[in-house]
Design an enzyme around this catalytic site. Structure first.
Site, PDB file in Angstrom:
ATOM      1  N   GLN A  82       0.951  -1.259   0.022  1.00  0.00           N
ATOM      2  CA  GLN A  82      -0.260  -0.159  -0.278  1.00  0.00           C
ATOM      3  C   GLN A  82       0.855   0.988  -0.109  1.00  0.00           C
ATOM      4  O   GLN A  82       1.309   2.180   0.794  1.00  0.00           O
ATOM      5  CB  GLN A  82      -0.655  -0.230   1.779  1.00  0.00           C
ATOM      6  CG  GLN A  82      -2.113   0.660   0.946  1.00  0.00           C
ATOM      7  CD  GLN A  82      -2.634   1.000   2.196  1.00  0.00           C
ATOM      8  OE1 GLN A  82      -2.962  -0.173   3.056  1.00  0.00           O
ATOM      9  NE2 GLN A  82      -3.580   1.995   2.408  1.00  0.00           N
ATOM     10  N   PHE A  83       1.501   1.907  -0.995  1.00  0.00           N
ATOM     11  CA  PHE A  83       2.459   2.611  -1.115  1.00  0.00           C
ATOM     12  C   PHE A  83       1.382   4.591  -1.200  1.00  0.00           C
ATOM     13  O   PHE A  83       2.266   5.257  -0.381  1.00  0.00           O
ATOM     14  CB  PHE A  83       2.569   3.103  -2.876  1.00  0.00           C
ATOM     15  CG  PHE A  83       1.573   4.229  -3.777  1.00  0.00           C
ATOM     16  CD1 PHE A  83       1.766   4.851  -3.614  1.00  0.00           C
ATOM     17  CD2 PHE A  83       0.911   2.461  -4.381  1.00  0.00           C
ATOM     18  CE1 PHE A  83       0.575   5.829  -4.398  1.00  0.00           C
ATOM     19  CE2 PHE A  83      -0.441   3.137  -4.979  1.00  0.00           C
ATOM     20  CZ  PHE A  83      -0.676   5.099  -5.354  1.00  0.00           C
ATOM     21  N   THR A  84      -0.027   4.309  -0.008  1.00  0.00           N
ATOM     22  CA  THR A  84      -0.667   5.517  -0.043  1.00  0.00           C
ATOM     23  C   THR A  84      -0.158   5.516   1.167  1.00  0.00           C
ATOM     24  O   THR A  84      -0.271   7.273   1.591  1.00  0.00           O
ATOM     25  CB  THR A  84      -2.423   5.440   0.482  1.00  0.00           C
ATOM     26  OG1 THR A  84      -2.265   4.180   0.743  1.00  0.00           O
ATOM     27  CG2 THR A  84      -2.784   5.073  -1.821  1.00  0.00           C
TER      28      THR A  84
END
Length: 148
Positions: free
Chosen positions: A78-80
């Protein structure tokens, strides 16, 4: 590296309607890889996650680790988690690792977890995923390798 760690009674992840990873009692980890992350960061985070005493013992006290309860792991990229929301209304993701490097670090994280935990499931890096979970407690932690 940044991780959101949730104690779950079960969790699963879907890609295009297909179940690609599923666990029973254990930890659901949302993992974000920063551009400057190293193998040392990854090793620190794996050690912390697998050894944290966050599961209840027979008296209900959080005295047991994932390894103590023979718990399972579900890891979802989850790069966010690396979003910077200080300016304006649109998050900036410049701190997130470039996708090739981040995927290598994600895969290394999974391999390191497999050395310590008997069952490690995962989502698909870069895919649009749907995650179902039953959080226990709820018990949720945010860990950052720069702060360990």
């Amino acid at each position: 590296m940044r991780a959101v760690v949730q104690v779950v009674s079960h969790a699963r992840v879907f890609v295009d309607g297909n179940n690609v990873g599923q666990i029973g009692t254990g930890l659901l980890i949302f993992l974000g890889v920063a551009e400057e992350d190293s193998e040392k960061d990854m090793e620190k985070l794996v050690k912390k996650i697998t050894e944290l005493r966050i599961f209840p013992d027979e008296a209900g006290k959080t005295n047991l680790s994932l390894q103590d309860v023979d718990g399972e792991l579900l890891v979802v990229s989850q790069f966010t988690l690396l979003a910077d929301c200080r300016k304006g209304r649109r998050p900036s993701f410049v701190k997130a690792g470039n996708p090739r490097k981040a995927e290598k670090m994600y895969e290394a994280f999974l391999e390191a977890c497999r050395e310590k935990v008997s069952k490690v499931e995962h989502g698909i890096f870069g895919a649009d995923m749907k995650v179902e979970l039953q959080n226990e407690g709820p018990f949720t932690l945010i860990l950052d390798s720069n702060e360990l």
